[in-house]
Enzyme design. Structure first.
Site, PDB file in Angstrom:
ATOM      1  CE1 TYR A 206      -3.485   2.171   0.734  1.00  0.00           C
ATOM      2  CE2 TYR A 206      -2.110   3.643   1.083  1.00  0.00           C
ATOM      3  CZ  TYR A 206      -3.996   3.399   0.953  1.00  0.00           C
ATOM      4  OH  TYR A 206      -4.456   4.058   0.902  1.00  0.00           O
TER       5      TYR A 206
ATOM      6  CE  LYS B 137      -3.573   9.918 -24.754  1.00  0.00           C
ATOM      7  NZ  LYS B 137      -4.465   9.631 -23.786  1.00  0.00           N
TER       8      LYS B 137
ATOM      9  CG  PHE C  62     -16.078  13.955 -26.998  1.00  0.00           C
ATOM     10  CD1 PHE C  62     -16.118  14.319 -26.498  1.00  0.00           C
ATOM     11  CD2 PHE C  62     -15.175  12.495 -27.202  1.00  0.00           C
ATOM     12  CE1 PHE C  62     -14.590  14.490 -25.721  1.00  0.00           C
ATOM     13  CE2 PHE C  62     -14.053  12.547 -26.315  1.00  0.00           C
ATOM     14  CZ  PHE C  62     -13.900  13.363 -25.128  1.00  0.00           C
TER      15      PHE C  62
HETATM   16  C1  LIG Z   1      -3.230  15.458 -24.526  1.00  0.00           C
HETATM   17  C2  LIG Z   1      -3.631  14.859 -23.687  1.00  0.00           C
HETATM   18  N1  LIG Z   1      -3.961  15.322 -23.099  1.00  0.00           N
HETATM   19  C3  LIG Z   1      -4.524  14.842 -21.906  1.00  0.00           C
HETATM   20  C4  LIG Z   1      -5.088  13.372 -21.882  1.00  0.00           C
HETATM   21  C5  LIG Z   1      -5.665  12.643 -21.007  1.00  0.00           C
HETATM   22  O1  LIG Z   1      -4.915  12.009 -20.584  1.00  0.00           O
HETATM   23  P1  LIG Z   1      -6.374   9.996 -20.344  1.00  0.00           P
HETATM   24  O2  LIG Z   1      -6.439   9.834 -21.287  1.00  0.00           O
HETATM   25  O3  LIG Z   1      -4.827   9.395 -19.768  1.00  0.00           O
HETATM   26  O4  LIG Z   1      -7.338  10.529 -18.831  1.00  0.00           O
HETATM   27  C6  LIG Z   1      -4.566  12.573 -23.619  1.00  0.00           C
HETATM   28  C7  LIG Z   1      -5.771  11.740 -23.907  1.00  0.00           C
HETATM   29  O5  LIG Z   1      -6.871  11.551 -24.112  1.00  0.00           O
HETATM   30  C8  LIG Z   1      -4.524  13.516 -24.680  1.00  0.00           C
HETATM   31  O6  LIG Z   1      -4.480  13.300 -25.686  1.00  0.00           O
END
Ligand SMILES: Cc1ncc(COP(=O)(O)O)c(C=O)c1O
Length: 462
Positions: free
Chosen positions: A77, A263, A454
């Site tokens: 934890y 990403k 969306f």
């Molecule tokens: C440029 C950008 N910032 C923030 C996010 C938000 O991240 P997450 O989807 O991990 O919450 C995303 C993802 O969709 C993104 O493409």
């Protein structure tokens, strides 16, 4: 030709060890699935999809080393070993002092917005991002777009369309006063502009301007590795620097960053927030236990943090980024050769189709980009995402739709997942949909959720 610098090939610096079979569907299957999903690709079942280009978020293939790291999860934890490994990786590659893990990017956006925005303050940014702006608004902030005008024109070839327009920013500061600016919300490879980068010269100049006014700069580092690639490729003085060196230098001009590690960092889940200021860190470290979990796991399992730490190191390897962006560009170049309207230059993580160019006869209020995503799915089972009026949402003050100039459908390429033949199938399907464009009709929204519509909205054919 192999993966060799100086040659044109973008061939992958890896080979495939395990495969996931895909289900093939008929046009009748897809028509049924699309109607059930209310013409929203987010509401399709993944098993009804052939090539899934909805997003590059959490859809990347992990390496054998990352999977091995998962077995080293220290599921304590408090004080998990994997947290310290992650902290070390973020310090080494991004350069920030203090780290807070979060379950994904929006968890970090929530915390920074709550801690750094006072009600009524402005948050200038280089184009909005859906979840980022919503968290800023929920914290009482007013997002203001200060990206250069070129970013709103899908055909403008500017090499750094993500740049901040420093004059727009300066006039906002002069008009409102520096104390009315919460911070600058700077994003690398701006998603909503088509994955367009920010130059090193721009972030340096932004740092100088904000220093003069005592304003902080926080970075959305979600695709900063890809941004570093464009700097290496396009900006004078950076061709011989590594991606890792460029990333570190860029981050050094900012005061902190939030990250969706799903990403660039090649994991299926995870994020973080990192800052250099101890007082702000203390506030964030306290907030994270309210919303995410203890400050040494922030909503993640130990194994997730380990995979992220390893993924960060893999993500900055020059040959990896070269091949990743090479694949995106390969698809983009095929489409441009066929005169299909896309956002130019091709960005880092996706090819963005210009839905206005496909459907000049469909008014924006009939969701041309959503229509295009639906048509692509129908044609071949390829799933894409709308990035136009549906994603833009409504102005919280007036309640009216935002009408973005860019009305785009995003073909987002997951990292290390699909082959060149898959890209050929995608290109051929886009061409088929383009050829049928004149007969295509728009959509109307039948159900509209209150937040981030969306994701869950439903549509019907006109
Ligand atoms: C440029 C950008 N910032 C923030 C996010 C938000 O991240 P997450 O989807 O991990 O919450 C995303 C993802 O969709 C993104 O493409």
């Amino acid at each position: 030709m192999g993966q060799q610098f100086g040659r044109r090939s973008w061939a992958e610096p890896w080979k495939i060890k395990m495969v996931e079979p895909l289900r093939m569907t008929t046009k009748e299957d897809r028509e049924k699935a699309l109607v059930e999903a209310g013409f929203n690709t987010f509401l399709l079942k993944s098993e009804d999809v052939y090539i899934d280009l909805l997003t590059d978020s959490g859809t990347n293939a992990m390496s054998d080393r990352q999977w091995a790291g998962m077995m080293l999860g220290d599921e304590a934890y408090a004080g998990s070993r994997n947290f310290y490994n992650l902290e070390e990786a973020v310090r080494k590659y991004y350069g920030y002092k203090y780290l807070i893990p979060t379950h994904q990017g929006r968890g970090a956006e929530h915390l920074i917005s709550q801690a750094a925005i006072k009600k009524g303050q402005f948050v200038p940014g280089n184009m909005y991002f859906t979840t980022t702006r919503l968290h800023q608004e929920l914290a009482g902030g007013v997002f203001t777009d200060v990206i250069i005008d070129e970013a709103h024109n899908s055909q403008n070839p500017h090499p750094f369309k993500g740049n901040v327009d420093l004059e727009k920013l300066e006039s906002l500061i002069k008009r409102e006063g520096a104390e009315k600016i919460a911070y600058i919300s700077l994003a690398g490879t701006v998603n909503m502009a088509g994955g367009q980068p920010v130059s090193m010269a721009n972030v340096k100049a932004l740092r100088a301007l904000t220093d003069r006014h005592g304003i902080k700069v926080y970075l959305d580092a979600t695709r900063m590795v890809e941004n570093a690639y464009f700097i290496q490729e396009r900006e004078e003085g950076y061709a011989r620097k590594t991606i890792a060196e460029i990333l570190l230098e860029f981050c050094s001009y900012t005061d902190g960053a939030w990250m969706s590690a799903k990403k660039d960092s090649l994991v299926n889940i995870g994020g973080w927030l990192a800052v250099n200021n101890w007082t702000l860190f203390e506030e964030l470290r306290n907030l994270v236990v309210v919303y995410e979990g203890l400050h040494t796991y922030g909503g993640l399992a130990g194994r997730d943090m380990e995979a992220m730490a390893i993924g960060i190191a893999e993500s900055v390897a020059d040959d990896h980024v070269h091949s990743r962006i090479g694949q995106v560009r390969y698809l983009g170049e095929m489409l441009t050769a066929w005169n299909i309207p896309i956002v130019l230059p091709v960005g880092g993580h996706a090819v963005f189709l210009d839905a206005r160019g496909f459907y000049p006869h469909i008014p924006q209020i009939q969701f041309p980009a959503q229509t295009l995503a639906a048509e692509l799915y129908l044609d071949s089972g390829i799933r894409s995402m709308e990035r136009g009026i549906a994603s833009a949402g409504r102005d919280p003050k007036t309640g009216d739709h935002y009408y973005p100039r860019l009305e785009l459908t995003r073909l987002t390429i997951p990292r290390r997942v699909y082959t060149q033949a898959h890209m050929d199938v995608v290109a051929e399907s886009v061409r088929a949909v383009y050829e049928a464009r004149e007969k295509t009709q728009g959509l109307k929204m039948a159900y509209e959720p209150k937040y981030l519509r969306f994701f869950q909205a439903r549509f019907e054919r006109m």
